[in-house]
Design a protein around this motif. Sequence first.
Motif, PDB file in Angstrom:
ATOM      1  N   TYR A 177      86.371 -53.193  35.698  1.00 18.44           N
ATOM      2  CA  TYR A 177      87.141 -52.227  36.473  1.00 18.44           C
ATOM      3  C   TYR A 177      87.351 -52.797  37.876  1.00 18.44           C
ATOM      4  N   GLY A 178      88.422 -52.369  38.533  1.00 18.62           N
ATOM      5  CA  GLY A 178      88.651 -52.807  39.901  1.00 18.62           C
ATOM      6  C   GLY A 178      89.327 -51.722  40.708  1.00 18.62           C
ATOM      7  N   THR A 179      88.904 -51.571  41.961  1.00 16.31           N
ATOM      8  CA  THR A 179      89.570 -50.650  42.880  1.00 16.31           C
ATOM      9  C   THR A 179      89.986 -51.429  44.121  1.00 16.31           C
ATOM     10  N   GLN A 180      91.273 -51.364  44.469  1.00 18.81           N
ATOM     11  CA  GLN A 180      91.734 -52.011  45.695  1.00 18.81           C
ATOM     12  C   GLN A 180      91.199 -51.272  46.915  1.00 18.81           C
ATOM     13  N   PHE A 181      90.999 -49.989  46.788  1.00 19.59           N
ATOM     14  CA  PHE A 181      90.433 -49.170  47.860  1.00 19.59           C
ATOM     15  C   PHE A 181      88.912 -49.297  47.875  1.00 19.59           C
ATOM     16  N   HIS A 182      88.298 -48.744  48.918  1.00 22.37           N
ATOM     17  CA  HIS A 182      86.846 -48.782  49.069  1.00 22.37           C
ATOM     18  C   HIS A 182      86.245 -47.427  48.688  1.00 22.37           C
ATOM     19  N   PRO A 183      85.687 -47.279  47.495  1.00 24.16           N
ATOM     20  CA  PRO A 183      85.075 -45.997  47.143  1.00 24.16           C
ATOM     21  C   PRO A 183      83.900 -45.637  48.050  1.00 24.16           C
ATOM     22  N   GLU A 184      83.188 -46.657  48.550  1.00 22.21           N
ATOM     23  CA  GLU A 184      82.029 -46.399  49.418  1.00 22.21           C
ATOM     24  C   GLU A 184      82.436 -45.862  50.780  1.00 22.21           C
ATOM     25  N   LYS A 185      83.748 -45.893  51.081  1.00 27.74           N
ATOM     26  CA  LYS A 185      84.262 -45.369  52.351  1.00 27.74           C
ATOM     27  C   LYS A 185      85.233 -44.217  52.132  1.00 27.74           C
ATOM     28  N   SER A 186      85.249 -43.684  50.921  1.00 27.00           N
ATOM     29  CA  SER A 186      86.263 -42.694  50.550  1.00 27.00           C
ATOM     30  C   SER A 186      85.701 -41.293  50.331  1.00 27.00           C
ATOM     31  N   GLY A 187      84.648 -40.964  51.052  1.00 26.76           N
ATOM     32  CA  GLY A 187      84.125 -39.608  51.022  1.00 26.76           C
ATOM     33  C   GLY A 187      83.699 -39.151  49.643  1.00 26.76           C
ATOM     34  N   GLU A 188      83.878 -37.849  49.360  1.00 28.39           N
ATOM     35  CA  GLU A 188      83.432 -37.282  48.092  1.00 28.39           C
ATOM     36  C   GLU A 188      84.185 -37.863  46.899  1.00 28.39           C
ATOM     37  N   VAL A 189      85.465 -38.175  47.105  1.00 24.46           N
ATOM     38  CA  VAL A 189      86.228 -38.793  46.019  1.00 24.46           C
ATOM     39  C   VAL A 189      85.619 -40.134  45.638  1.00 24.46           C
ATOM     40  N   GLY A 190      85.317 -40.958  46.639  1.00 29.63           N
ATOM     41  CA  GLY A 190      84.714 -42.266  46.377  1.00 29.63           C
ATOM     42  C   GLY A 190      83.342 -42.149  45.745  1.00 29.63           C
ATOM     43  N   LEU A 191      82.556 -41.185  46.201  1.00 31.44           N
ATOM     44  CA  LEU A 191      81.225 -40.987  45.614  1.00 31.44           C
ATOM     45  C   LEU A 191      81.338 -40.568  44.151  1.00 31.44           C
ATOM     46  N   THR A 192      82.334 -39.770  43.834  1.00 33.27           N
ATOM     47  CA  THR A 192      82.554 -39.392  42.436  1.00 33.27           C
ATOM     48  C   THR A 192      82.871 -40.612  41.590  1.00 33.27           C
ATOM     49  N   ILE A 193      83.710 -41.506  42.114  1.00 34.34           N
ATOM     50  CA  ILE A 193      84.063 -42.727  41.382  1.00 34.34           C
ATOM     51  C   ILE A 193      82.831 -43.602  41.175  1.00 34.34           C
ATOM     52  N   LEU A 194      82.026 -43.776  42.211  1.00 33.49           N
ATOM     53  CA  LEU A 194      80.814 -44.591  42.071  1.00 33.49           C
ATOM     54  C   LEU A 194      79.827 -43.936  41.110  1.00 33.49           C
ATOM     55  N   ARG A 195      79.706 -42.613  41.159  1.00 28.43           N
ATOM     56  CA  ARG A 195      78.829 -41.899  40.216  1.00 28.43           C
ATOM     57  C   ARG A 195      79.303 -42.108  38.785  1.00 28.43           C
ATOM     58  N   ASN A 196      80.602 -41.981  38.588  1.00 30.09           N
ATOM     59  CA  ASN A 196      81.162 -42.192  37.240  1.00 30.09           C
ATOM     60  C   ASN A 196      80.889 -43.616  36.759  1.00 30.09           C
ATOM     61  N   PHE A 197      81.092 -44.588  37.656  1.00 35.50           N
ATOM     62  CA  PHE A 197      80.868 -45.981  37.261  1.00 35.50           C
ATOM     63  C   PHE A 197      79.399 -46.225  36.925  1.00 35.50           C
ATOM     64  N   ALA A 198      78.521 -45.758  37.786  1.00 28.77           N
ATOM     65  CA  ALA A 198      77.090 -45.995  37.568  1.00 28.77           C
ATOM     66  C   ALA A 198      76.591 -45.354  36.287  1.00 28.77           C
ATOM     67  N   GLY A 199      77.291 -44.331  35.816  1.00 32.80           N
ATOM     68  CA  GLY A 199      76.873 -43.658  34.592  1.00 32.80           C
ATOM     69  C   GLY A 199      77.473 -44.205  33.320  1.00 32.80           C
TER      70      GLY A 199
END
Length: 202
Positions: free
Chosen positions: A177-199
Amino acid sequence: MGTVAIVDYGVGNLKSVANALSYLGCSSCITADPAELERADAIILPGVGAFPDAADRLRSGGLDQHVLAQGQKKPVLGICLGMQLLLEQGREVRPCPGLGVIRGTVDRIPTQSKLPHIGWNSLRFFHHSPLFRGLDEGAYVYFVHSFSAQDTDPAQVIAVTDYGSAVTAAVSSGNFYGTQFHPEKSGEVGLTILRNFAGLNC
């Protein structure tokens, strides 16, 4: 959630990614050790800087091959430059091969808007992806880049944004998977993406 290995090849925004994962209660390690990559449940390939320098550093010691091998059996997420490295070739500074997981090249964003593209932009989802579970169309994420994925396979593009032209915002192929944006800097939306990925593999 299992352990996420954050690949340390000298060009990543490592601490911010680790801090975001820690906030989610996800164990992570920053490493260049192939054994750690093997033990991890998922891998993140971050990146900040120029494509050829990053590609050269990733190939130093064979880290590129280890990432490719691990991606055959567990999820790998490239962030910003890390996503660009998943493509076949970069054209920043000089032509340079990427990992070849995603079809296409990385070149300057074809736009009349000011570069670098810095700020919040909304996502349009092209295909269903587990990365975006729980998110609504139009969710805003944070970008910092002047180059983007181009000439891609539409089947591998899972989200786009607009910055004077359509810009590939996220890609996927198999476990990669790849994101051009920074999920770690994207607030709750980014945290949701990282949570989904980690799971994904837990």
